[in-house]
Design an enzyme around this catalytic site. Sequence first.
Site, PDB file in Angstrom:
ATOM      1  N   LYS A 261      -5.619   4.795   3.876  1.00  0.00           N
ATOM      2  CA  LYS A 261      -5.762   5.738   2.760  1.00  0.00           C
ATOM      3  C   LYS A 261      -7.059   6.527   2.862  1.00  0.00           C
ATOM      4  CE  LYS A 261      -5.532   5.730  -2.320  1.00  0.00           C
ATOM      5  NZ  LYS A 261      -5.593   4.815  -3.484  1.00  0.00           N
TER       6      LYS A 261
ATOM      7  N   GLU B  42       1.796   0.498  -3.363  1.00  0.00           N
ATOM      8  CA  GLU B  42       0.395   0.237  -3.022  1.00  0.00           C
ATOM      9  C   GLU B  42      -0.115  -0.987  -3.791  1.00  0.00           C
ATOM     10  OE1 GLU B  42      -2.322   3.081  -4.671  1.00  0.00           O
ATOM     11  OE2 GLU B  42      -3.845   2.720  -3.146  1.00  0.00           O
TER      12      GLU B  42
ATOM     13  N   CYS C 253      -0.729   7.102  -2.828  1.00  0.00           N
ATOM     14  CA  CYS C 253      -1.236   7.325  -4.183  1.00  0.00           C
ATOM     15  C   CYS C 253      -2.029   8.617  -4.363  1.00  0.00           C
ATOM     16  CB  CYS C 253      -2.051   6.100  -4.631  1.00  0.00           C
ATOM     17  SG  CYS C 253      -2.271   6.009  -6.426  1.00  0.00           S
TER      18      CYS C 253
END
Length: 539
Positions: free
Chosen positions: A180, A79, A213
């Site tokens: 995300k 990321e 993440c």
Amino acid sequence: MSPLRLVLWLSVFALPSAPTESPSYVAAVYEHLVVLNPNPRVALGRRAALEHMQKNLDVFEQQAALAAQQGAQILVFPEDAIQGFNFTRASIAGYLEAVPDTTEVTWNPCSERARFPDTEVLQRLSCMAQKNSLYLVANMAGIQVCNSTTDAHCPPDGRYQFNTDVVFTSDGTLVARYRKQNLYFEAAFDKPPRMELVTFSTPFAGRFGVFTCFDILFREPAVALVEELGVRQLAYPTAWMNQLPLLAAVQFQRSFAHAAAVTVLAANVRAANLGMTGSGIFTPWQEVHQHDMVGETGRLLVSRVPVLDPAMMADGTESTRLAWLPFSGHRRREPGLGEAGDAHGWPRGAWYLDAGGKPRSAETEHCWPGHENCHEAPAHEKPVEFHSVMMYDNFTLVPLQDTEGNLTVCDGSLCCHLLFRRSTAPSAELYALGAFQGLHVVHGTYYLEVCALVKCTGPDFASCGGETEHAQTQINFRLEGNFSTRHVFPGILGNGMVLDIPDESGKDSDGWVYMSRSGMTVGLVTATLYSRVYEKDNS
Ligand SMILES: *[C@@H]1O[C@H](CO)[C@@H](O)[C@H](O)[C@H]1NC(C)=O
Ligand SMILES: *[C@@H]1O[C@H](CO)[C@@H](O)[C@H](O)[C@H]1NC(C)=O
Ligand SMILES: *[C@@H]1O[C@H](CO)[C@@H](O)[C@H](O)[C@H]1NC(C)=O
Ligand SMILES: *[C@@H]1O[C@H](CO)[C@@H](O)[C@H](O)[C@H]1NC(C)=O
Ligand SMILES: *[C@@H]1O[C@H](CO)[C@@H](O)[C@H](O)[C@H]1NC(C)=O
């Protein structure tokens, strides 16, 4: 201390006598030392932003070639690794590219460069996949123009900015786009108005899911991919700041893969000053990983791993592997115990772990504090409870005062039991058993129930919950808790960031979730049953 605290740990778990036809593939992840923009809060024009990003893409290019040389069929980059971090909403503008919806558009950016303007990053990634003939997963800054008249969620400046994962096939076709969902204080990006579960299919290993993440701590999309779509392989770009004792990057990657019975291809950013490191290729049972808090280079990890997509498995022959159901508990594969199987059916109750790590009946052979057959020192009084803050949460703890014992500690309606025997005198290193139930509110809001055996960083109770990578004391243990959720992530961390998994874990007949481990050859830093009660996040 060794100047280079670099761990490249190849697990030595007994390999199964797997059927030779068992399908496998070669996966790669690259932990990238990002070339940063020194002034990320100052806007750059498109040309300057591209010049900056090409420096990171140059490194990607070299690593993709190295991965391909080693036979990699899929490669995951971290990321934020193309643009870096700490942009504002306005200052990231020059870095953004419009990533088309892959459910509506079939596009090979390398072969059809002129089709969409301002897509240099997409083109370069696509060409990398094509040239090296591998599936490629990367993370970039995406834009989508919107109209606030027709879209109530559209930001006032008329565009969405998304933290975006992109996936290319081995011929360079863009096949998946994931935005995300669970942002971590990212001023430059918007949370997508709709949660999407994104998967892509490969000819060599079937289906993969993708998320980013912080997402790993939330039901949607991480656990939903596994439980609702049956995904068993995950590509996971991340930029994770390590936090011991419970949430170092590789520690939670290890726990997630084991608990959810999935393979995780985790690529983290390498940034020592931000505490970011920790990548790996994790199957439910073993891993190749790296955790490097001091080095100044990136690192490519490549490993052959078994295919876990149920649709790719031959009927029958793989039934034992598929017996690893998500969040059901597992038994470590050992020679003589056959392949991976469920822990269900193993005896529990009055037992202990002898010096060789074998469970034995407690009543007949063993000394427990207060029992008649006990020739050892008399038991302490009920240990004194204390509080200590661990990773911003106020844990209730009890110290391990004897060389062996059976402790209980509760916080709210969560109780934790620990049956343990340790290799050193209690005065040598202080350990404590802690419980926490409640809403975690610092650096994110999420509801936790945690049972944790931790090595304290000093001799004082107040040091319990502090960060350490080191411990000399070996401990055989069984840890259990009565969690209000099935989403419990068992984790075991040894001295020097050695990752481990339980000998067995599962749910016993009265609903308590347990794990046990004996015979570790390194000191125990933490053993934790870390659970998430997703439905209470908004409480
Ligand atoms: C980003 O911001 C954080 C917090 O303000 C700071 O600690 C860090 O050094 C910054 N990183 C970069 C690369 O600017
Ligand atoms: C937004 O949508 C409205 C209604 O369709 C339209 O009149 C307007 O021109 C659009 N605005 C932009 C900036 O496209
Ligand atoms: C440990 O304590 C728990 C709770 O008091 C109890 O249920 C369990 O039987 C004990 N185990 C042993 C081996 O004494
Ligand atoms: C932790 O909780 C205990 C019990 O509720 C309380 O006495 C103590 O002040 C709390 N500690 C902190 C740092 O909040
Ligand atoms: C856990 O066990 C304790 C002690 O037996 C009990 O008071 C508590 O209600 C239990 N919690 C749950 C969620 O069942």
